[in-house]
Design a protein around this motif. Structure first.
Motif, PDB file in Angstrom:
ATOM      1  N   ALA A  46       0.829  -1.206   0.000  1.00 40.64           N
ATOM      2  CA  ALA A  46       0.000   0.000   0.000  1.00 40.64           C
ATOM      3  C   ALA A  46       0.864   1.257   0.000  1.00 40.64           C
ATOM      4  O   ALA A  46       0.591   2.224  -0.730  1.00 40.64           O
ATOM      5  CB  ALA A  46      -0.935  -0.016   1.203  1.00 40.64           C
ATOM      6  N   GLN A  47       1.902   1.258   0.810  1.00 39.33           N
ATOM      7  CA  GLN A  47       2.777   2.424   0.880  1.00 39.33           C
ATOM      8  C   GLN A  47       3.541   2.627  -0.423  1.00 39.33           C
ATOM      9  O   GLN A  47       3.765   3.765  -0.852  1.00 39.33           O
ATOM     10  CB  GLN A  47       3.727   2.282   2.068  1.00 39.33           C
ATOM     11  CG  GLN A  47       3.006   2.358   3.412  1.00 39.33           C
ATOM     12  CD  GLN A  47       3.907   2.095   4.608  1.00 39.33           C
ATOM     13  OE1 GLN A  47       4.989   1.521   4.472  1.00 39.33           O
ATOM     14  NE2 GLN A  47       3.473   2.515   5.782  1.00 39.33           N
ATOM     15  N   TRP A  48       3.919   1.529  -1.085  1.00 36.79           N
ATOM     16  CA  TRP A  48       4.561   1.647  -2.389  1.00 36.79           C
ATOM     17  C   TRP A  48       3.586   2.218  -3.415  1.00 36.79           C
ATOM     18  O   TRP A  48       3.948   3.092  -4.222  1.00 36.79           O
ATOM     19  CB  TRP A  48       5.085   0.283  -2.849  1.00 36.79           C
ATOM     20  CG  TRP A  48       5.667   0.322  -4.219  1.00 36.79           C
ATOM     21  CD1 TRP A  48       6.905   0.760  -4.579  1.00 36.79           C
ATOM     22  CD2 TRP A  48       5.005  -0.048  -5.443  1.00 36.79           C
ATOM     23  NE1 TRP A  48       7.069   0.673  -5.944  1.00 36.79           N
ATOM     24  CE2 TRP A  48       5.924   0.181  -6.486  1.00 36.79           C
ATOM     25  CE3 TRP A  48       3.750  -0.562  -5.737  1.00 36.79           C
ATOM     26  CZ2 TRP A  48       5.607  -0.081  -7.819  1.00 36.79           C
ATOM     27  CZ3 TRP A  48       3.431  -0.831  -7.063  1.00 36.79           C
ATOM     28  CH2 TRP A  48       4.354  -0.588  -8.087  1.00 36.79           C
ATOM     29  N   LEU A  49       2.350   1.750  -3.398  1.00 38.07           N
ATOM     30  CA  LEU A  49       1.340   2.277  -4.322  1.00 38.07           C
ATOM     31  C   LEU A  49       1.125   3.770  -4.092  1.00 38.07           C
ATOM     32  O   LEU A  49       0.968   4.536  -5.051  1.00 38.07           O
ATOM     33  CB  LEU A  49       0.028   1.511  -4.156  1.00 38.07           C
ATOM     34  CG  LEU A  49      -0.008   0.092  -4.725  1.00 38.07           C
ATOM     35  CD1 LEU A  49      -1.238  -0.658  -4.227  1.00 38.07           C
ATOM     36  CD2 LEU A  49       0.014   0.113  -6.255  1.00 38.07           C
ATOM     37  N   ASN A  50       1.112   4.197  -2.840  1.00 42.22           N
ATOM     38  CA  ASN A  50       0.947   5.616  -2.528  1.00 42.22           C
ATOM     39  C   ASN A  50       2.027   6.459  -3.196  1.00 42.22           C
ATOM     40  O   ASN A  50       1.761   7.569  -3.678  1.00 42.22           O
ATOM     41  CB  ASN A  50       0.987   5.843  -1.024  1.00 42.22           C
ATOM     42  CG  ASN A  50      -0.274   5.406  -0.295  1.00 42.22           C
ATOM     43  OD1 ASN A  50      -0.301   5.367   0.932  1.00 42.22           O
ATOM     44  ND2 ASN A  50      -1.325   5.056  -1.021  1.00 42.22           N
ATOM     45  N   LYS A  51       3.255   5.937  -3.232  1.00 41.29           N
ATOM     46  CA  LYS A  51       4.354   6.670  -3.861  1.00 41.29           C
ATOM     47  C   LYS A  51       4.145   6.824  -5.362  1.00 41.29           C
ATOM     48  O   LYS A  51       4.749   7.705  -5.990  1.00 41.29           O
ATOM     49  CB  LYS A  51       5.677   5.961  -3.590  1.00 41.29           C
ATOM     50  CG  LYS A  51       6.104   6.001  -2.126  1.00 41.29           C
ATOM     51  CD  LYS A  51       7.392   5.218  -1.902  1.00 41.29           C
ATOM     52  CE  LYS A  51       7.783   5.222  -0.433  1.00 41.29           C
ATOM     53  NZ  LYS A  51       9.013   4.415  -0.180  1.00 41.29           N
ATOM     54  N   PRO A 218       6.536 -16.509  -1.703  1.00 43.71           N
ATOM     55  CA  PRO A 218       5.741 -15.279  -1.760  1.00 43.71           C
ATOM     56  C   PRO A 218       6.642 -14.046  -1.714  1.00 43.71           C
ATOM     57  O   PRO A 218       6.974 -13.548  -0.648  1.00 43.71           O
ATOM     58  CB  PRO A 218       4.858 -15.389  -0.518  1.00 43.71           C
ATOM     59  CG  PRO A 218       5.642 -16.219   0.431  1.00 43.71           C
ATOM     60  CD  PRO A 218       6.414 -17.186  -0.404  1.00 43.71           C
ATOM     61  N   PHE A 219       7.027 -13.526  -2.876  1.00 43.09           N
ATOM     62  CA  PHE A 219       8.048 -12.472  -2.907  1.00 43.09           C
ATOM     63  C   PHE A 219       7.529 -11.092  -2.524  1.00 43.09           C
ATOM     64  O   PHE A 219       8.305 -10.205  -2.190  1.00 43.09           O
ATOM     65  CB  PHE A 219       8.751 -12.408  -4.271  1.00 43.09           C
ATOM     66  CG  PHE A 219       7.853 -12.535  -5.470  1.00 43.09           C
ATOM     67  CD1 PHE A 219       7.055 -11.500  -5.894  1.00 43.09           C
ATOM     68  CD2 PHE A 219       7.833 -13.718  -6.201  1.00 43.09           C
ATOM     69  CE1 PHE A 219       6.250 -11.613  -7.015  1.00 43.09           C
ATOM     70  CE2 PHE A 219       7.035 -13.856  -7.338  1.00 43.09           C
ATOM     71  CZ  PHE A 219       6.238 -12.794  -7.754  1.00 43.09           C
ATOM     72  N   GLY A 220       6.219 -10.870  -2.557  1.00 42.88           N
ATOM     73  CA  GLY A 220       5.686  -9.582  -2.128  1.00 42.88           C
ATOM     74  C   GLY A 220       6.341  -8.427  -2.866  1.00 42.88           C
ATOM     75  O   GLY A 220       6.660  -8.510  -4.049  1.00 42.88           O
ATOM     76  N   ILE A 221       6.567  -7.337  -2.144  1.00 41.86           N
ATOM     77  CA  ILE A 221       7.147  -6.139  -2.748  1.00 41.86           C
ATOM     78  C   ILE A 221       8.642  -6.022  -2.457  1.00 41.86           C
ATOM     79  O   ILE A 221       9.330  -5.171  -2.998  1.00 41.86           O
ATOM     80  CB  ILE A 221       6.402  -4.877  -2.237  1.00 41.86           C
ATOM     81  CG1 ILE A 221       6.679  -3.649  -3.122  1.00 41.86           C
ATOM     82  CG2 ILE A 221       6.754  -4.588  -0.784  1.00 41.86           C
ATOM     83  CD1 ILE A 221       6.004  -3.683  -4.449  1.00 41.86           C
ATOM     84  N   ARG A 222       9.164  -6.901  -1.592  1.00 38.94           N
ATOM     85  CA  ARG A 222      10.553  -6.753  -1.159  1.00 38.94           C
ATOM     86  C   ARG A 222      11.527  -7.230  -2.233  1.00 38.94           C
ATOM     87  O   ARG A 222      11.247  -8.154  -2.985  1.00 38.94           O
ATOM     88  CB  ARG A 222      10.804  -7.523   0.138  1.00 38.94           C
ATOM     89  CG  ARG A 222      10.832  -9.027  -0.004  1.00 38.94           C
ATOM     90  CD  ARG A 222      10.927  -9.733   1.352  1.00 38.94           C
ATOM     91  NE  ARG A 222      11.144 -11.164   1.220  1.00 38.94           N
ATOM     92  CZ  ARG A 222      10.203 -12.049   0.972  1.00 38.94           C
ATOM     93  NH1 ARG A 222       8.952 -11.635   0.830  1.00 38.94           N
ATOM     94  NH2 ARG A 222      10.479 -13.331   0.888  1.00 38.94           N
ATOM     95  N   LYS A 223      12.670  -6.567  -2.279  1.00 39.49           N
ATOM     96  CA  LYS A 223      13.714  -6.943  -3.227  1.00 39.49           C
ATOM     97  C   LYS A 223      14.465  -8.176  -2.719  1.00 39.49           C
ATOM     98  O   LYS A 223      14.796  -8.266  -1.541  1.00 39.49           O
ATOM     99  CB  LYS A 223      14.696  -5.788  -3.417  1.00 39.49           C
ATOM    100  CG  LYS A 223      14.078  -4.537  -4.029  1.00 39.49           C
ATOM    101  CD  LYS A 223      13.680  -4.755  -5.469  1.00 39.49           C
ATOM    102  CE  LYS A 223      13.178  -3.459  -6.105  1.00 39.49           C
ATOM    103  NZ  LYS A 223      12.756  -3.644  -7.510  1.00 39.49           N
ATOM    104  N   GLN A 224      14.727  -9.126  -3.626  1.00 37.26           N
ATOM    105  CA  GLN A 224      15.435 -10.348  -3.264  1.00 37.26           C
ATOM    106  C   GLN A 224      16.682 -10.571  -4.104  1.00 37.26           C
ATOM    107  O   GLN A 224      17.382 -11.561  -3.924  1.00 37.26           O
ATOM    108  CB  GLN A 224      14.510 -11.561  -3.442  1.00 37.26           C
ATOM    109  CG  GLN A 224      13.267 -11.546  -2.574  1.00 37.26           C
ATOM    110  CD  GLN A 224      12.390 -12.759  -2.839  1.00 37.26           C
ATOM    111  OE1 GLN A 224      11.970 -13.001  -3.969  1.00 37.26           O
ATOM    112  NE2 GLN A 224      12.131 -13.534  -1.807  1.00 37.26           N
ATOM    113  N   GLY A 225      16.940  -9.672  -5.051  1.00 39.75           N
ATOM    114  CA  GLY A 225      18.047  -9.909  -5.965  1.00 39.75           C
ATOM    115  C   GLY A 225      17.751 -11.013  -6.946  1.00 39.75           C
ATOM    116  O   GLY A 225      18.656 -11.696  -7.431  1.00 39.75           O
TER     117      GLY A 225
END
Length: 246
Positions: A46-51, A218-225
């Motif tokens: 949600a916070q990423w979408l807000n940006k 479940p990778f979500g929004i986080r970066k994993q490389g």
């Protein structure tokens, strides 16, 4: 993580008015209908979408009653053998309790869309640009909202991240644009996502599919490389291509 949800809630995350573009997204976290990842697949998204200027609403939908979460046995999907028909990737099609909660959770998704649409003016949202994004089981909820006839609770676009359909897919004539992303090693979920894309595409409806060679669970929004890190940018390109964001 939260479990044993019996009362659904909707939490609003609104962008800075100076960058707001009128688009809204209902965010449905995943957790196999047994729990919800409200941070990694909810608040953080949600916070990423807000940006990006997008209003976001995190949905806490109804779940299976699991009792004591510390005693809950994990679901090992890697051992599930799917028999895909009408792109239905329900891992336990004869489980009446699971099917009931899928129906309830989908109803929660549609109600969330109705609430946002009814309050669009207050939240500075374009009522014709309200979509739904789901992760894992939440993707099944998101897809389900587009398969029912409910004009006020119908999404204008659907985004499913490693979330295949949990019910038979009979693509409606007014089906919205669909975006699907999953990692190839997330089996058998990837098979269900591919089947979902195929049936949408065969019906002549707008659909986009990304299958990444690698992406841990479940990778979500986080970066994993890993290759799956690309999905947020691909989603933005897609939603712009659909004319939802200028």
């Amino acid at each position: 993580m939260v479990q044993n949800v019996v009362t659904p809630t909707l939490t609003a995350y609104l962008p800075d008015p100076s960058i707001s573009n009128g688009v809204a997204v209902i965010v449905c976290p995943g957790g196999a209908f047994r729990m919800l990842s409200l941070d990694g697949e909810g608040k953080d998204v949600a916070q990423w979408l807000n940006k990006q200027g997008v209003a976001a609403f995190v949905l806490k939908y109804r779940l299976l009653k699991t009792g004591d979460p510390e005693k809950m046995a994990p679901m090992n999907l890697s051992r599930v053998k799917l028999s895909l028909e009408y792109a239905n990737a329900n891992p336990a099609p004869d489980n009446h309790e699971l099917n009931d909660v899928i129906r309830l959770a989908t109803a929660d998704g549609q109600r969330a869309i109705r609430i946002v649409r009814q309050n669009a003016a207050k939240w500075h949202i374009d009522p014709s640009k309200i979509g739904i994004m789901g992760f894992s089981a939440g993707g099944g909820v998101a897809v389900g909202t587009a398969l029912l006839d409910d004009p006020e609770g119908y999404p204008d676009f659907v985004v499913s991240l490693y979330g295949p359909s949990m019910v038979d897919v009979h693509v409606p004539q007014h089906a919205p644009p669909l975006f699907v992303a999953v990692s190839a090693d997330h089996k058998p979920v990837s098979s269900g996502c591919i089947a979902l894309y195929a049936i949408w595409n065969e019906a002549g409806k707008s659909a986009e599919l990304h299958v990444f060679s690698k992406g841990t669970g479940p990778f979500g929004i986080r970066k994993q490389g890993l290759p799956s890190d690309a999905w947020p940018d691909l989603f933005l390109d897609w939603i712009k291509g659909e004319g939802l964001i200028n």
